[in-house]
Motif scaffolding. Structure first.
Motif, PDB file in Angstrom:
ATOM      1  N   MET A   2      -2.496 -22.190 -16.782  1.00  0.00           N
ATOM      2  CA  MET A   2      -3.757 -22.841 -16.434  1.00  0.00           C
ATOM      3  C   MET A   2      -4.675 -22.836 -17.652  1.00  0.00           C
ATOM      4  SD  MET A   2      -4.552 -21.146 -12.719  1.00  0.00           S
ATOM      5  CE  MET A   2      -6.109 -22.002 -12.570  1.00  0.00           C
ATOM      6  N   PHE A   3      -5.290 -23.983 -17.885  1.00  0.00           N
ATOM      7  CA  PHE A   3      -6.240 -24.124 -18.973  1.00  0.00           C
ATOM      8  C   PHE A   3      -7.609 -24.461 -18.396  1.00  0.00           C
ATOM      9  CE2 PHE A   3      -2.077 -25.016 -20.702  1.00  0.00           C
ATOM     10  CZ  PHE A   3      -2.071 -24.251 -21.846  1.00  0.00           C
ATOM     11  N   TRP A   4      -8.628 -24.447 -19.247  1.00  0.00           N
ATOM     12  CA  TRP A   4      -9.998 -24.714 -18.819  1.00  0.00           C
ATOM     13  C   TRP A   4     -10.078 -25.987 -17.979  1.00  0.00           C
ATOM     14  CZ3 TRP A   4     -13.152 -28.846 -20.494  1.00  0.00           C
ATOM     15  CH2 TRP A   4     -14.442 -28.808 -19.963  1.00  0.00           C
ATOM     16  N   GLU A   5      -9.361 -27.017 -18.366  1.00  0.00           N
ATOM     17  CA  GLU A   5      -9.423 -28.303 -17.659  1.00  0.00           C
ATOM     18  C   GLU A   5      -8.902 -28.221 -16.218  1.00  0.00           C
ATOM     19  OE1 GLU A   5      -8.846 -29.171 -22.071  1.00  0.00           O
ATOM     20  OE2 GLU A   5      -8.018 -27.750 -20.613  1.00  0.00           O
ATOM     21  N   ALA A  75      -3.088 -17.894 -16.874  1.00  0.00           N
ATOM     22  CA  ALA A  75      -4.141 -18.736 -17.453  1.00  0.00           C
ATOM     23  C   ALA A  75      -4.324 -18.407 -18.932  1.00  0.00           C
ATOM     24  CB  ALA A  75      -5.457 -18.527 -16.710  1.00  0.00           C
ATOM     25  N   ALA A  76      -4.912 -19.352 -19.633  1.00  0.00           N
ATOM     26  CA  ALA A  76      -5.232 -19.162 -21.049  1.00  0.00           C
ATOM     27  C   ALA A  76      -6.571 -18.429 -21.143  1.00  0.00           C
ATOM     28  CB  ALA A  76      -5.278 -20.512 -21.759  1.00  0.00           C
ATOM     29  N   GLY A 115     -12.201 -26.136 -28.426  1.00  0.00           N
ATOM     30  CA  GLY A 115     -10.975 -25.678 -27.790  1.00  0.00           C
ATOM     31  C   GLY A 115     -11.168 -24.581 -26.773  1.00  0.00           C
ATOM     32  N   VAL A 116     -12.433 -24.315 -26.418  1.00  0.00           N
ATOM     33  CA  VAL A 116     -12.759 -23.239 -25.478  1.00  0.00           C
ATOM     34  C   VAL A 116     -13.701 -23.781 -24.415  1.00  0.00           C
ATOM     35  CG1 VAL A 116     -13.934 -21.007 -25.253  1.00  0.00           C
ATOM     36  CG2 VAL A 116     -12.448 -21.432 -27.213  1.00  0.00           C
ATOM     37  N   ARG A 145      -6.529 -27.084 -22.925  1.00  0.00           N
ATOM     38  CA  ARG A 145      -5.161 -27.568 -23.018  1.00  0.00           C
ATOM     39  C   ARG A 145      -4.892 -28.067 -24.441  1.00  0.00           C
ATOM     40  NH1 ARG A 145      -2.196 -28.123 -19.069  1.00  0.00           N
ATOM     41  NH2 ARG A 145      -3.856 -28.402 -17.540  1.00  0.00           N
ATOM     42  N   PRO A 146      -3.790 -27.612 -25.054  1.00  0.00           N
ATOM     43  CA  PRO A 146      -3.469 -28.104 -26.406  1.00  0.00           C
ATOM     44  C   PRO A 146      -3.270 -29.603 -26.403  1.00  0.00           C
ATOM     45  CG  PRO A 146      -2.083 -26.233 -25.792  1.00  0.00           C
ATOM     46  CD  PRO A 146      -2.830 -26.645 -24.564  1.00  0.00           C
TER      47      PRO A 146
END
Length: 147
Positions: A2-5, A75-76, A115-116, A145-146
């Motif tokens: 899981m990423f911020w998005e 999650a990241a 990126g955060v 997400r990269p």
């Protein structure tokens, strides 16, 4: 992962359940919050609460464990600046089973770190009678997400 998005405002999720035993309440109380109503069943009977109750910090620790198990370890996550508005609304007694949930209250990209992103959650717990016993809020920091 899981990423911020992936954190959408308004999303609600069950994190799990936990039943508090007298033994674990006393163990946590003796180790970390040795007030008599958390750490000594006899003294607890004679206290304002009329019996043994879990430390609020014990309840928060269980919530933290369920946060990690239900989403943070997938999650990241980059940590958190803290927790706000912790409220212990009802005593948690031996035999109580709490259901823990989370809700996404806000999400925003970091203004200073590309990126955060930041996500604000509200976590709560209800007992087997449907009574709200714990609420707390806080921001978490997550990688995007990269691309």
């Amino acid at each position: 992962m899981m990423f911020w998005e992936d954190f959408k405002v308004g999303d609600r999720f069950e994190m799990g359940r936990h039943t508090f035993t007298a033994e674990e309440i006393v163990d946590f109380g003796r180790r970390f919050d040795p007030q008599p109503f958390h750490a000594d069943p006899q003294s607890a009977r004679d206290s304002f609460f009329g019996g043994l109750i879990a430390s609020g910090w014990h309840t928060c620790s269980v919530a933290m464990r369920l946060m990690v198990d239900s989403y943070l370890k997938h999650a990241a996550g980059l940590g958190a600046p803290g927790v706000e508005n912790v409220r212990w609304l009802k005593p948690v007694r031996p035999g109580d089973t709490l259901a823990f949930r989370r809700e996404v209250l806000a999400a925003r990209a970091s203004a200073s770190r590309p990126g955060v992103g930041l996500v604000k959650h509200r976590w709560d717990a209800t007992n087997q009678r449907g009574e709200l016993v714990l609420t707390m809020e806080g921001w978490g920091i997550f990688g995007c997400r990269p691309r």
